[in-house]
Design a protein around this motif. Structure first.
Motif, mmCIF file in Angstrom:
data_model
loop_
_atom_site.group_PDB
_atom_site.id
_atom_site.type_symbol
_atom_site.label_atom_id
_atom_site.label_comp_id
_atom_site.label_asym_id
_atom_site.label_seq_id
_atom_site.Cartn_x
_atom_site.Cartn_y
_atom_site.Cartn_z
ATOM 1 N N GLY A 275 64.109 48.899 48.265
ATOM 2 C CA GLY A 275 65.233 48.067 47.866
ATOM 3 C C GLY A 275 65.522 46.911 48.800
ATOM 4 N N LYS A 276 64.587 46.582 49.687
ATOM 5 C CA LYS A 276 64.777 45.486 50.636
ATOM 6 C C LYS A 276 64.395 44.136 50.030
ATOM 7 N N VAL A 277 63.572 44.163 48.991
ATOM 8 C CA VAL A 277 63.182 42.968 48.247
ATOM 9 C C VAL A 277 63.507 43.224 46.781
ATOM 10 N N ALA A 278 64.090 42.245 46.116
ATOM 11 C CA ALA A 278 64.518 42.421 44.729
ATOM 12 C C ALA A 278 63.314 42.654 43.808
ATOM 13 N N ARG A 279 63.394 43.710 43.018
ATOM 14 C CA ARG A 279 62.281 44.018 42.116
ATOM 15 C C ARG A 279 62.090 42.930 41.066
ATOM 16 N N VAL A 280 63.198 42.311 40.616
ATOM 17 C CA VAL A 280 63.072 41.290 39.587
ATOM 18 C C VAL A 280 62.251 40.110 40.110
ATOM 19 N N ARG A 281 62.396 39.802 41.399
ATOM 20 C CA ARG A 281 61.606 38.719 41.986
ATOM 21 C C ARG A 281 60.141 39.126 42.080
ATOM 22 N N TYR A 282 59.890 40.361 42.499
ATOM 23 C CA TYR A 282 58.503 40.813 42.634
ATOM 24 C C TYR A 282 57.820 40.908 41.278
ATOM 25 N N ASP A 283 58.529 41.431 40.278
ATOM 26 C CA ASP A 283 57.932 41.529 38.944
ATOM 27 C C ASP A 283 57.534 40.152 38.431
ATOM 28 N N ASN A 284 58.361 39.169 38.710
ATOM 29 C CA ASN A 284 58.038 37.823 38.273
ATOM 30 C C ASN A 284 56.895 37.236 39.080
ATOM 31 N N TYR A 285 56.824 37.584 40.360
ATOM 32 C CA TYR A 285 55.693 37.171 41.204
ATOM 33 C C TYR A 285 54.384 37.665 40.603
ATOM 34 N N ARG A 286 54.362 38.905 40.151
ATOM 35 C CA ARG A 286 53.148 39.470 39.544
ATOM 36 C C ARG A 286 52.755 38.697 38.276
ATOM 37 N N ILE A 287 53.753 38.347 37.467
ATOM 38 C CA ILE A 287 53.468 37.604 36.234
ATOM 39 C C ILE A 287 52.885 36.236 36.564
ATOM 40 N N LEU A 288 53.519 35.522 37.508
ATOM 41 C CA LEU A 288 53.027 34.205 37.888
ATOM 42 C C LEU A 288 51.644 34.292 38.530
ATOM 43 N N TYR A 289 51.436 35.313 39.338
ATOM 44 C CA TYR A 289 50.136 35.511 39.991
ATOM 45 C C TYR A 289 49.037 35.647 38.941
ATOM 46 N N GLN A 290 49.294 36.464 37.932
ATOM 47 C CA GLN A 290 48.285 36.676 36.891
ATOM 48 C C GLN A 290 48.073 35.414 36.071
ATOM 49 N N ASP A 291 49.157 34.690 35.778
ATOM 50 C CA ASP A 291 49.035 33.435 35.034
ATOM 51 C C ASP A 291 48.156 32.444 35.795
ATOM 52 N N LEU A 292 48.384 32.325 37.094
ATOM 53 C CA LEU A 292 47.609 31.388 37.908
ATOM 54 C C LEU A 292 46.161 31.847 38.047
ATOM 55 N N LYS A 293 45.970 33.130 38.151
ATOM 56 C CA LYS A 293 44.619 33.664 38.284
ATOM 57 C C LYS A 293 43.802 33.429 37.019
ATOM 58 N N ASN A 294 44.465 33.458 35.870
ATOM 59 C CA ASN A 294 43.769 33.288 34.590
ATOM 60 C C ASN A 294 43.570 31.834 34.204
ATOM 61 N N MET A 295 44.165 30.915 34.969
ATOM 62 C CA MET A 295 44.016 29.509 34.635
ATOM 63 C C MET A 295 42.578 29.058 34.826
ATOM 64 N N LYS A 296 42.094 28.295 33.834
ATOM 65 C CA LYS A 296 40.743 27.757 33.930
ATOM 66 C C LYS A 296 40.762 26.471 34.744
ATOM 67 N N PRO A 297 39.792 26.285 35.637
ATOM 68 C CA PRO A 297 39.757 25.044 36.426
ATOM 69 C C PRO A 297 39.562 23.823 35.540
ATOM 70 N N ASP A 298 40.203 22.733 35.921
ATOM 71 C CA ASP A 298 40.093 21.481 35.183
ATOM 72 C C ASP A 298 39.035 20.595 35.835
ATOM 73 N N TYR A 299 37.899 20.466 35.158
ATOM 74 C CA TYR A 299 36.810 19.659 35.702
ATOM 75 C C TYR A 299 36.826 18.226 35.187
ATOM 76 N N SER A 300 37.811 17.896 34.372
ATOM 77 C CA SER A 300 37.803 16.580 33.715
ATOM 78 C C SER A 300 37.938 15.448 34.692
ATOM 79 N N LYS A 301 38.571 15.678 35.870
ATOM 80 C CA LYS A 301 38.784 14.599 36.810
ATOM 81 C C LYS A 301 37.721 14.547 37.904
ATOM 82 N N LYS A 302 36.770 15.465 37.867
ATOM 83 C CA LYS A 302 35.744 15.468 38.883
ATOM 84 C C LYS A 302 34.606 14.526 38.492
ATOM 85 N N GLY A 303 34.002 13.969 39.497
ATOM 86 C CA GLY A 303 32.887 13.047 39.245
ATOM 87 C C GLY A 303 31.702 13.779 38.653
ATOM 88 N N ARG A 304 30.933 13.073 37.860
ATOM 89 C CA ARG A 304 29.771 13.683 37.224
ATOM 90 C C ARG A 304 28.520 13.475 38.089
#
Length: 304
Positions: A275-304
């Motif tokens: 109970g030293k860290v709010a569970r609602v914050r941690y649960d949301n951290y997990r959701i954001l972590y997974q969202d960021l992990k699943n993001m596909k890299p954007d290669y459109s701006k990289k040189g060819r």
């Protein structure tokens, strides 16, 4: 002539000059060529092309103290994020995304929860415990009953604050309490520019007369309500840096570079169980972590 951008609509910028007159200005092509877009809150130089009609051109944007992408404003001292305690229930994911964005800009945030008059003490305490531990100033107000507004006004005095939040939480009502003539100001500006104020919502800067004097001026930038925010420049590996309440417990993690997700003997997860860290914050951290992990890299701006 020096001035400050109050509002921008469809390529026109409405600048209040030092003579307290509002001029309708167009930005010169030099800004477009340089990839610079004027923002509400910008200090600018303008040239007057028709004094009678109040028309001018933007000729220079003075150096910015800071600038935000969402909401797109410049030269602010702090952000006030408004959510309702209930009706609607707070969207923690959206709130945390906003806090991350402001932390990226090193911008102080006041978290203001409205509708105190219909919320229980338990509901308020849960929100306070979750976000006060993160180092944010947390206020509870009732705009309807004008409770808690004096403390908020004290925090706004002498600063330029951007007011942000989702729709339906009482943002417009709060603005009208802080700036009683906001509707009149907006209506007057709409008549000057011959555009209806309710067709499209834009960021707009207001002078708060009640909280201003000769030594310090107070401004509020009202911004459109939002329902989503995209995180930029954040990866799943860097996400933990935006949760300051984790820092105290990270040395207790068994593994260096612990993500606080699946690793055993994690100091952060232990702190949550205790109970030293709010569970609602941690649960949301997990959701954001997974969202960021699943993001596909954007290669459109990289040189060819």
């Amino acid at each position: 002539m020096h001035g400050r951008i109050l509002k921008g609509i469809a390529g026109f910028y409405y600048v209040e000059a030092k003579n307290e007159r509002v001029y309708e200005c167009k930005a010169k092509g030099i800004f477009r060529k340089a990839g610079i877009k004027p923002m509400v809150g910008d200090d600018v130089e303008i040239e007057i092309i028709d004094e009678e009609k109040g028309l001018g051109n933007l000729t220079d944007i003075l150096p910015r103290k800071n600038s935000l992408i969402r909401p797109p404003v410049a030269n602010v001292d702090q952000a006030v994020i408004l959510f309702a305690i209930v009706k609607p229930d707070p969207n923690y994911n959206l709130l945390d995304r906003f806090l991350i964005m402001m932390r990226q800009q090193n911008l102080p945030v006041i978290i203001c929860f409205n509708k105190q008059d219909i919320a229980t003490k338990e509901e308020q305490q849960e929100l306070y415990d979750a976000y006060e531990k993160c180092g944010y100033k947390v206020l509870f107000v009732s705009v309807l009953e004008e409770r808690g507004l004096d403390e908020l006004k004290a925090l706004l005095r002498g600063k330029t604050s951007t007011l942000a939040g989702p729709s339906g939480v009482g943002k417009s009502s709060l603005l009208n309490k802080l700036v009683p003539d906001a509707d009149m100001q907006t209506g007057e500006l709409s008549r000057k520019i011959d555009r209806g104020k309710n067709t499209t919502r834009h960021s707009e800067l207001f002078y708060v007369k009640e909280l201003s004097d000769e030594q310090e001026e107070t401004f509020i930038i009202d911004t459109p309500g939002f329902t989503s925010l995209e995180l930029r420049g954040v990866t799943c590996d860097s996400l933990m840096n935006y949760y300051p309440e984790f820092e105290e417990y990270e040395p207790l993690c068994r593994f260096g570079g612990c993500s606080h997700i699946a690793e055993p003997d994690c100091g952060v997860k232990d702190a949550i169980e205790e109970g030293k860290v709010a569970r609602v914050r941690y649960d949301n951290y997990r959701i954001l972590y997974q969202d960021l992990k699943n993001m596909k890299p954007d290669y459109s701006k990289k040189g060819r």
